[in-house]
Design a protein around this motif. Structure first.
Motif, PDB file in Angstrom:
ATOM      1  N   PRO A  28     -47.554 -38.156 -11.546  1.00  0.00           N
ATOM      2  CA  PRO A  28     -46.870 -38.378 -12.827  1.00  0.00           C
ATOM      3  C   PRO A  28     -45.510 -37.688 -12.842  1.00  0.00           C
ATOM      4  O   PRO A  28     -45.297 -36.679 -12.157  1.00  0.00           O
ATOM      5  N   PRO A  29     -44.569 -38.212 -13.590  1.00  0.00           N
ATOM      6  CA  PRO A  29     -43.217 -37.648 -13.587  1.00  0.00           C
ATOM      7  C   PRO A  29     -43.187 -36.173 -13.995  1.00  0.00           C
ATOM      8  O   PRO A  29     -43.865 -35.768 -14.944  1.00  0.00           O
ATOM      9  N   ARG A  30     -42.410 -35.394 -13.257  1.00  0.00           N
ATOM     10  CA  ARG A  30     -42.051 -34.016 -13.622  1.00  0.00           C
ATOM     11  C   ARG A  30     -40.638 -33.777 -13.104  1.00  0.00           C
ATOM     12  O   ARG A  30     -40.426 -33.061 -12.128  1.00  0.00           O
ATOM     13  N   PRO A  31     -39.649 -34.404 -13.743  1.00  0.00           N
ATOM     14  CA  PRO A  31     -38.281 -34.334 -13.203  1.00  0.00           C
ATOM     15  C   PRO A  31     -37.740 -32.918 -13.221  1.00  0.00           C
ATOM     16  O   PRO A  31     -38.058 -32.116 -14.093  1.00  0.00           O
ATOM     17  N   ASP A  32     -36.880 -32.638 -12.239  1.00  0.00           N
ATOM     18  CA  ASP A  32     -36.322 -31.298 -12.104  1.00  0.00           C
ATOM     19  C   ASP A  32     -34.898 -31.191 -12.637  1.00  0.00           C
ATOM     20  O   ASP A  32     -34.352 -30.088 -12.724  1.00  0.00           O
ATOM     21  N   THR A  33     -34.288 -32.313 -12.997  1.00  0.00           N
ATOM     22  CA  THR A  33     -32.890 -32.368 -13.422  1.00  0.00           C
ATOM     23  C   THR A  33     -32.717 -33.593 -14.309  1.00  0.00           C
ATOM     24  O   THR A  33     -33.617 -34.429 -14.420  1.00  0.00           O
ATOM     25  N   LEU A  34     -31.532 -33.726 -14.902  1.00  0.00           N
ATOM     26  CA  LEU A  34     -31.222 -34.967 -15.615  1.00  0.00           C
ATOM     27  C   LEU A  34     -31.199 -36.139 -14.649  1.00  0.00           C
ATOM     28  O   LEU A  34     -31.605 -37.253 -15.000  1.00  0.00           O
ATOM     29  N   TYR A  35     -30.712 -35.908 -13.441  1.00  0.00           N
ATOM     30  CA  TYR A  35     -30.763 -36.944 -12.402  1.00  0.00           C
ATOM     31  C   TYR A  35     -32.207 -37.379 -12.168  1.00  0.00           C
ATOM     32  O   TYR A  35     -32.526 -38.579 -12.146  1.00  0.00           O
ATOM     33  N   GLY A  36     -33.111 -36.403 -11.986  1.00  0.00           N
ATOM     34  CA  GLY A  36     -34.521 -36.740 -11.787  1.00  0.00           C
ATOM     35  C   GLY A  36     -35.109 -37.470 -12.974  1.00  0.00           C
ATOM     36  O   GLY A  36     -35.899 -38.404 -12.819  1.00  0.00           O
ATOM     37  N   TRP A  37     -34.706 -37.064 -14.176  1.00  0.00           N
ATOM     38  CA  TRP A  37     -35.148 -37.750 -15.393  1.00  0.00           C
ATOM     39  C   TRP A  37     -34.705 -39.203 -15.378  1.00  0.00           C
ATOM     40  O   TRP A  37     -35.476 -40.106 -15.735  1.00  0.00           O
ATOM     41  N   SER A  38     -33.467 -39.458 -14.943  1.00  0.00           N
ATOM     42  CA  SER A  38     -32.996 -40.844 -14.889  1.00  0.00           C
ATOM     43  C   SER A  38     -33.816 -41.664 -13.905  1.00  0.00           C
ATOM     44  O   SER A  38     -34.015 -42.865 -14.103  1.00  0.00           O
ATOM     45  N   LYS A  39     -34.311 -41.021 -12.850  1.00  0.00           N
ATOM     46  CA  LYS A  39     -35.120 -41.754 -11.882  1.00  0.00           C
ATOM     47  C   LYS A  39     -36.512 -42.070 -12.432  1.00  0.00           C
ATOM     48  O   LYS A  39     -37.130 -43.069 -12.035  1.00  0.00           O
ATOM     49  N   THR A  40     -37.023 -41.251 -13.348  1.00  0.00           N
ATOM     50  CA  THR A  40     -38.278 -41.635 -14.004  1.00  0.00           C
ATOM     51  C   THR A  40     -38.060 -42.869 -14.867  1.00  0.00           C
ATOM     52  O   THR A  40     -38.953 -43.723 -14.985  1.00  0.00           O
ATOM     53  N   ALA A  41     -36.865 -42.980 -15.456  1.00  0.00           N
ATOM     54  CA  ALA A  41     -36.536 -44.194 -16.215  1.00  0.00           C
ATOM     55  C   ALA A  41     -36.459 -45.401 -15.295  1.00  0.00           C
ATOM     56  O   ALA A  41     -36.913 -46.504 -15.647  1.00  0.00           O
ATOM     57  N   VAL A  42     -35.882 -45.219 -14.109  1.00  0.00           N
ATOM     58  CA  VAL A  42     -35.813 -46.289 -13.116  1.00  0.00           C
ATOM     59  C   VAL A  42     -37.216 -46.797 -12.794  1.00  0.00           C
ATOM     60  O   VAL A  42     -37.474 -48.015 -12.770  1.00  0.00           O
ATOM     61  N   GLU A  43     -38.136 -45.868 -12.547  1.00  0.00           N
ATOM     62  CA  GLU A  43     -39.503 -46.268 -12.198  1.00  0.00           C
ATOM     63  C   GLU A  43     -40.187 -46.995 -13.353  1.00  0.00           C
ATOM     64  O   GLU A  43     -40.876 -48.010 -13.136  1.00  0.00           O
TER      65      GLU A  43
END
Length: 274
Positions: free
Chosen positions: A134-149
Protein backbone atom coordinates in the motif's frame (compact mmCIF):
# COMPACT_ATOMS: atom_id res chain seq x y z
CA UNK A 1 3.77 -7.93 -37.54
CA UNK A 2 4.61 -4.24 -37.47
CA UNK A 3 4.47 -2.61 -34.06
CA UNK A 4 4.64 1.01 -32.95
CA UNK A 5 5.58 1.85 -29.36
CA UNK A 6 5.34 5.40 -28.08
CA UNK A 7 7.71 6.51 -25.32
CA UNK A 8 6.98 9.72 -23.44
CA UNK A 9 10.05 11.43 -22.04
CA UNK A 10 11.74 10.21 -25.19
CA UNK A 11 14.77 12.48 -24.73
CA UNK A 12 15.42 11.42 -21.13
CA UNK A 13 18.17 9.19 -19.80
CA UNK A 14 16.01 6.09 -19.39
CA UNK A 15 14.49 6.41 -22.86
CA UNK A 16 17.96 6.97 -24.33
CA UNK A 17 19.10 3.75 -22.68
CA UNK A 18 16.03 1.88 -23.93
CA UNK A 19 16.09 2.95 -27.55
CA UNK A 20 18.83 0.64 -28.88
CA UNK A 21 17.66 -2.16 -26.59
CA UNK A 22 14.09 -2.01 -27.89
CA UNK A 23 15.11 -1.74 -31.54
CA UNK A 24 13.70 -4.70 -33.48
CA UNK A 25 12.69 -5.54 -37.06
CA UNK A 26 9.19 -4.30 -37.77
CA UNK A 27 9.09 -2.08 -34.68
CA UNK A 28 8.91 1.71 -34.70
CA UNK A 29 9.61 3.81 -31.62
CA UNK A 30 7.72 7.09 -31.53
CA UNK A 31 9.57 9.39 -29.12
CA UNK A 32 7.58 12.17 -27.49
CA UNK A 33 9.22 14.96 -25.52
CA UNK A 34 9.42 18.75 -25.30
CA UNK A 35 12.85 18.63 -26.96
CA UNK A 36 14.09 16.43 -29.79
CA UNK A 37 16.12 13.40 -28.69
CA UNK A 38 19.77 13.14 -29.61
CA UNK A 39 20.84 10.38 -32.03
CA UNK A 40 21.72 7.07 -30.39
CA UNK A 41 23.94 4.36 -31.87
CA UNK A 42 22.05 1.15 -32.51
CA UNK A 43 18.58 2.64 -32.43
CA UNK A 44 16.12 1.39 -35.00
CA UNK A 45 13.19 2.94 -36.84
CA UNK A 46 12.17 6.06 -34.90
CA UNK A 47 9.72 8.93 -35.12
CA UNK A 48 9.79 12.15 -33.06
CA UNK A 49 6.87 14.16 -31.70
CA UNK A 50 7.48 17.43 -29.89
CA UNK A 51 4.80 17.80 -27.23
CA UNK A 52 4.29 18.01 -23.48
CA UNK A 53 2.62 15.32 -21.39
CA UNK A 54 0.14 17.89 -20.07
CA UNK A 55 -1.22 18.70 -23.56
CA UNK A 56 -4.17 16.35 -23.97
CA UNK A 57 -4.97 17.26 -27.57
CA UNK A 58 -1.35 16.87 -28.68
CA UNK A 59 -1.10 13.49 -26.97
CA UNK A 60 -4.32 12.25 -28.52
CA UNK A 61 -2.97 13.09 -31.98
CA UNK A 62 0.43 11.57 -31.18
CA UNK A 63 -1.12 8.29 -30.02
CA UNK A 64 -2.72 7.53 -33.39
CA UNK A 65 -1.71 4.11 -34.76
CA UNK A 66 0.19 3.25 -31.56
CA UNK A 67 0.13 -0.28 -30.12
CA UNK A 68 1.42 0.51 -26.63
CA UNK A 69 2.63 3.49 -24.61
CA UNK A 70 5.59 3.54 -22.23
CA UNK A 71 5.05 6.61 -20.08
CA UNK A 72 8.39 7.86 -18.74
CA UNK A 73 7.78 11.62 -19.01
CA UNK A 74 7.09 14.03 -16.17
CA UNK A 75 8.81 15.49 -13.13
CA UNK A 76 11.50 12.98 -12.18
CA UNK A 77 12.66 14.39 -8.84
CA UNK A 78 11.24 15.97 -5.71
CA UNK A 79 9.74 19.37 -6.38
CA UNK A 80 6.88 21.51 -5.16
CA UNK A 81 3.28 20.38 -5.22
CA UNK A 82 2.37 22.32 -8.34
CA UNK A 83 5.14 20.71 -10.39
CA UNK A 84 4.49 17.13 -9.36
CA UNK A 85 0.72 17.46 -9.67
CA UNK A 86 0.82 19.10 -13.10
CA UNK A 87 3.50 16.97 -14.73
CA UNK A 88 2.99 13.63 -12.95
CA UNK A 89 -0.62 13.43 -11.83
CA UNK A 90 -2.29 15.58 -14.49
CA UNK A 91 0.28 14.52 -17.09
CA UNK A 92 -0.56 10.88 -16.46
CA UNK A 93 -4.27 11.68 -16.69
CA UNK A 94 -3.59 13.20 -20.11
CA UNK A 95 -1.64 10.10 -21.18
CA UNK A 96 -4.36 7.70 -20.07
CA UNK A 97 -7.22 9.79 -21.42
CA UNK A 98 -5.43 10.30 -24.74
CA UNK A 99 -4.80 6.54 -24.92
CA UNK A 100 -8.51 5.91 -24.36
CA UNK A 101 -9.49 8.42 -27.03
CA UNK A 102 -6.96 7.07 -29.52
CA UNK A 103 -7.89 3.45 -28.89
CA UNK A 104 -4.54 2.41 -27.35
CA UNK A 105 -5.17 -0.46 -24.95
CA UNK A 106 -1.75 -0.99 -23.36
CA UNK A 107 -0.04 1.62 -21.14
CA UNK A 108 3.09 1.07 -19.06
CA UNK A 109 3.39 3.70 -16.34
CA UNK A 110 6.69 4.62 -14.70
CA UNK A 111 5.80 4.79 -11.04
CA UNK A 112 8.55 4.76 -8.44
CA UNK A 113 9.73 3.05 -5.30
CA UNK A 114 9.16 6.45 -3.68
CA UNK A 115 5.42 5.80 -3.80
CA UNK A 116 6.12 3.33 -0.97
CA UNK A 117 9.28 4.93 0.40
CA UNK A 118 8.48 4.61 4.11
CA UNK A 119 8.08 0.84 3.97
CA UNK A 120 11.02 -0.98 5.53
CA UNK A 121 12.71 -4.27 4.83
CA UNK A 122 10.59 -7.07 6.24
CA UNK A 123 12.04 -10.57 6.27
CA UNK A 124 8.65 -12.08 7.10
CA UNK A 125 8.09 -12.05 3.34
CA UNK A 126 10.16 -15.02 2.13
CA UNK A 127 10.37 -13.69 -1.43
CA UNK A 128 10.89 -10.05 -0.42
CA UNK A 129 8.54 -7.10 -0.11
CA UNK A 130 5.59 -7.59 -2.49
CA UNK A 131 5.25 -5.13 -5.34
CA UNK A 132 1.69 -4.16 -4.41
CA UNK A 133 2.51 -2.69 -1.01
CA UNK A 134 0.00 0.00 0.00
CA UNK A 135 1.18 3.55 -0.66
CA UNK A 136 3.52 5.20 1.86
CA UNK A 137 5.09 8.02 -0.16
CA UNK A 138 8.27 9.60 1.12
CA UNK A 139 7.99 12.94 -0.73
CA UNK A 140 5.57 15.02 -2.78
CA UNK A 141 7.13 13.31 -5.79
CA UNK A 142 6.30 9.92 -4.26
CA UNK A 143 2.79 11.15 -3.50
CA UNK A 144 2.33 12.09 -7.15
CA UNK A 145 3.33 8.56 -8.12
CA UNK A 146 0.60 7.12 -5.90
CA UNK A 147 -1.79 9.27 -7.93
CA UNK A 148 -0.28 7.82 -11.12
CA UNK A 149 -0.95 4.29 -9.88
CA UNK A 150 -4.53 5.03 -8.80
CA UNK A 151 -5.27 6.69 -12.15
CA UNK A 152 -4.05 3.54 -13.84
CA UNK A 153 -6.43 1.48 -11.71
CA UNK A 154 -9.31 3.80 -12.67
CA UNK A 155 -8.66 3.44 -16.40
CA UNK A 156 -8.47 -0.34 -16.12
CA UNK A 157 -11.70 -0.66 -14.14
CA UNK A 158 -13.71 1.98 -15.97
CA UNK A 159 -12.44 1.74 -19.56
CA UNK A 160 -10.82 -1.69 -19.85
CA UNK A 161 -7.26 -0.56 -20.56
CA UNK A 162 -4.33 -2.79 -19.64
CA UNK A 163 -2.05 -0.82 -17.30
CA UNK A 164 1.19 -1.97 -15.68
CA UNK A 165 2.79 0.31 -13.08
CA UNK A 166 6.53 -0.07 -12.54
CA UNK A 167 7.77 0.78 -9.08
CA UNK A 168 11.26 1.49 -10.31
CA UNK A 169 14.28 1.17 -8.06
CA UNK A 170 17.64 2.52 -9.18
CA UNK A 171 17.72 2.39 -13.00
CA UNK A 172 21.33 3.30 -13.74
CA UNK A 173 24.22 1.88 -15.77
CA UNK A 174 25.88 0.89 -12.46
CA UNK A 175 24.39 0.71 -8.94
CA UNK A 176 24.59 4.02 -7.06
CA UNK A 177 26.55 3.36 -3.85
CA UNK A 178 25.66 0.70 -1.30
CA UNK A 179 21.87 0.73 -1.57
CA UNK A 180 22.23 -0.01 -5.25
CA UNK A 181 23.47 -3.49 -4.33
CA UNK A 182 19.86 -4.27 -3.39
CA UNK A 183 17.77 -1.89 -5.48
CA UNK A 184 19.59 -1.71 -8.84
CA UNK A 185 17.75 -2.11 -12.14
CA UNK A 186 20.30 -2.59 -14.90
CA UNK A 187 19.68 -1.06 -18.32
CA UNK A 188 19.42 -4.51 -19.90
CA UNK A 189 16.92 -5.69 -17.28
CA UNK A 190 15.02 -2.43 -17.69
CA UNK A 191 14.57 -3.28 -21.35
CA UNK A 192 13.57 -6.85 -20.47
CA UNK A 193 10.96 -5.44 -18.11
CA UNK A 194 9.49 -3.14 -20.75
CA UNK A 195 9.44 -5.97 -23.29
CA UNK A 196 7.55 -8.17 -20.83
CA UNK A 197 5.03 -5.40 -20.12
CA UNK A 198 4.38 -4.94 -23.83
CA UNK A 199 4.15 -8.65 -24.64
CA UNK A 200 2.04 -10.10 -21.81
CA UNK A 201 -1.53 -10.91 -22.81
CA UNK A 202 -4.40 -9.18 -21.01
CA UNK A 203 -2.59 -8.19 -17.81
CA UNK A 204 -5.37 -5.93 -16.57
CA UNK A 205 -3.89 -3.87 -13.74
CA UNK A 206 -0.51 -4.83 -12.31
CA UNK A 207 2.15 -3.32 -10.08
CA UNK A 208 5.68 -4.66 -10.58
CA UNK A 209 9.00 -3.81 -8.97
CA UNK A 210 11.61 -2.47 -11.36
CA UNK A 211 14.61 -4.33 -9.94
CA UNK A 212 17.28 -6.72 -11.15
CA UNK A 213 18.06 -10.19 -9.80
CA UNK A 214 20.38 -8.80 -7.13
CA UNK A 215 21.82 -11.16 -4.53
CA UNK A 216 21.04 -8.61 -1.79
CA UNK A 217 17.61 -7.76 -3.19
CA UNK A 218 14.76 -7.58 -0.64
CA UNK A 219 11.98 -6.83 -3.13
CA UNK A 220 9.91 -9.59 -4.68
CA UNK A 221 10.39 -10.76 -8.26
CA UNK A 222 7.17 -12.79 -8.24
CA UNK A 223 4.96 -10.08 -9.72
CA UNK A 224 7.43 -9.47 -12.53
CA UNK A 225 7.79 -13.17 -13.26
CA UNK A 226 3.99 -13.42 -13.49
CA UNK A 227 4.09 -11.16 -16.56
CA UNK A 228 7.19 -12.79 -18.07
CA UNK A 229 9.93 -10.59 -16.60
CA UNK A 230 12.96 -12.68 -15.67
CA UNK A 231 15.88 -10.36 -14.83
CA UNK A 232 19.40 -11.63 -15.38
CA UNK A 233 21.74 -9.03 -13.91
CA UNK A 234 23.08 -8.90 -10.36
CA UNK A 235 24.62 -5.90 -8.62
CA UNK A 236 26.83 -8.27 -6.66
CA UNK A 237 29.48 -7.95 -9.37
CA UNK A 238 30.09 -4.45 -7.94
CA UNK A 239 30.02 -5.51 -4.28
CA UNK A 240 33.74 -5.95 -3.66
CA UNK A 241 34.54 -2.47 -4.92
CA UNK A 242 31.64 -0.84 -3.07
CA UNK A 243 32.30 -2.57 0.24
CA UNK A 244 35.95 -1.57 0.05
CA UNK A 245 34.91 2.05 -0.47
CA UNK A 246 31.87 2.35 1.82
CA UNK A 247 32.06 -0.60 4.22
CA UNK A 248 29.82 -3.65 4.61
CA UNK A 249 26.16 -2.61 4.20
CA UNK A 250 23.60 -3.29 6.93
CA UNK A 251 20.34 -3.70 5.05
CA UNK A 252 18.58 -4.83 8.23
CA UNK A 253 19.20 -1.86 10.53
CA UNK A 254 20.62 1.13 8.62
CA UNK A 255 17.67 3.43 7.79
CA UNK A 256 19.42 4.61 4.62
CA UNK A 257 19.51 1.03 3.42
CA UNK A 258 16.46 -0.70 4.93
CA UNK A 259 13.80 1.84 3.93
CA UNK A 260 12.52 1.67 0.39
CA UNK A 261 12.92 5.44 0.06
CA UNK A 262 16.30 5.68 1.79
CA UNK A 263 17.38 9.29 2.45
CA UNK A 264 14.35 10.64 0.54
CA UNK A 265 12.36 9.89 3.72
CA UNK A 266 14.33 12.61 5.53
CA UNK A 267 14.38 15.23 2.79
CA UNK A 268 12.35 18.43 3.34
CA UNK A 269 9.10 18.28 1.39
CA UNK A 270 8.90 20.29 -1.77
CA UNK A 271 12.62 21.01 -2.10
CA UNK A 272 14.28 19.89 -5.29
CA UNK A 273 16.72 17.04 -4.93
CA UNK A 274 19.85 16.65 -7.01
Amino acid sequence: MAQRLLITGGSGKVATSLRPRLAAPGRTLRLLDIVAPAPVDGSGDEEVVIASVDDLDALTAAFADVDAIVHLGGQSKESDAEDVLRLNAYGTYCVLEAARRAGVKRVVLASSSHAVGFHERDDSYPDGLPADLPPRPDTLYGWSKTAVESLGRLYVDRFGLDVICLRIGLWFPTPPQLRGLALWLSPDDGARLVEACVAVEHPGYRIVWGVSRNTRRWWSLAEGEAIGYFPKDDAEIFAERYVAEFGEPDFEHDPLLNRVGSYWCDHPLGQRMG
